[in-house]
Enzyme design. Structure first.
Site, PDB file in Angstrom:
ATOM      1  CB  VAL A  97      -0.965   0.000   1.216  1.00 33.23           C
ATOM      2  CG1 VAL A  97      -1.687   1.330   1.349  1.00 33.23           C
ATOM      3  CG2 VAL A  97      -1.967  -1.129   1.082  1.00 33.23           C
ATOM      4  CD  GLU A  98       2.897   3.692   3.848  1.00 37.25           C
ATOM      5  OE1 GLU A  98       3.142   4.662   3.112  1.00 37.25           O
ATOM      6  OE2 GLU A  98       2.349   3.806   4.949  1.00 37.25           O
TER       7      GLU A  98
END
Length: 195
Positions: A97-98
């Site tokens: 996600v990051e």
């Protein structure tokens, strides 16, 4: 590369405020910056002289850093997760996600590397090489462990990783920020899908 950033910075000081938005930039894979008076492709973004120079510099420097494959990211994440007593699948969900595993990633807010660590947090964690994949993952997992110890719950630890522990404490739970709520949902969904 240095001369290109220097030219952009000089232009930023020399161009009047009415010229903002009349230039566009794109950062190439090698870290070089292409500036034009018209967007030549969807990659080109409006250049805002009052706040773009430092962001472009951070992104350009980040893109020149060492990249790693996803299997390498998985190995480094597993080692760090084991070291700090966390589920490697959670660490990988956060990384996905990051940054999607991009070791040179830099966010508009200045978060750096695979686990998108903010410079102030990097200093607290003694992370001197935020674009080094192994060092970044180790520091990010260590920080996530701290959030677990502080909040004792998965959702709150993940929210604190994104919004900061102060925001979680102020709101008594996951902060009502759309970005953080979406972030927590995405991380937990990826974690669930990996089980």
């Amino acid at each position: 590369m240095r001369w290109c950033v220097a030219v952009v910075m000089v232009c930023a000081l020399a161009v009047p405020s009415w010229a903002e938005g009349r230039f566009y930039y794109a950062i190439n894979r090698d870290g070089s910056i292409h500036v034009s008076d018209m967007p030549l492709s969807p990659r080109f973004k409006p250049f805002r002289f009052t706040h773009s120079v430092n962001y472009i510099r951070r992104v350009a420097l980040g893109m020149r850093r060492k990249q790693v494959s996803w299997p390498q990211v998985e190995r480094l994440a597993t080692v760090a997760a084991t070291r700090y007593g966390l589920d490697p699948r959670l660490v990988l969900a956060i990384i996905d996600v990051e940054s999607g595993g991009d070791a040179g990633a830099v966010s508009p807010a200045g978060a750096q590397g695979i686990m998108q660590i903010m410079p102030d947090t990097a200093r607290e964690l003694d992370l001197d090489a935020p674009f080094d994949p192994e060092a970044n993952i180790d520091a990010g997992v260590r920080y996530l462990r701290q959030m677990f110890e502080r909040f004792g719950e998965l959702r709150l630890a993940v929210a604190a990783y994104n919004a900061g522990p102060g925001a979680v404490e102020r709101h008594g739970g996951v902060p009502p920020y759309p970005e953080t709520q979406t972030y927590v949902h995405r991380v937990l969904s990826r974690l669930q899908a990996s089980r």
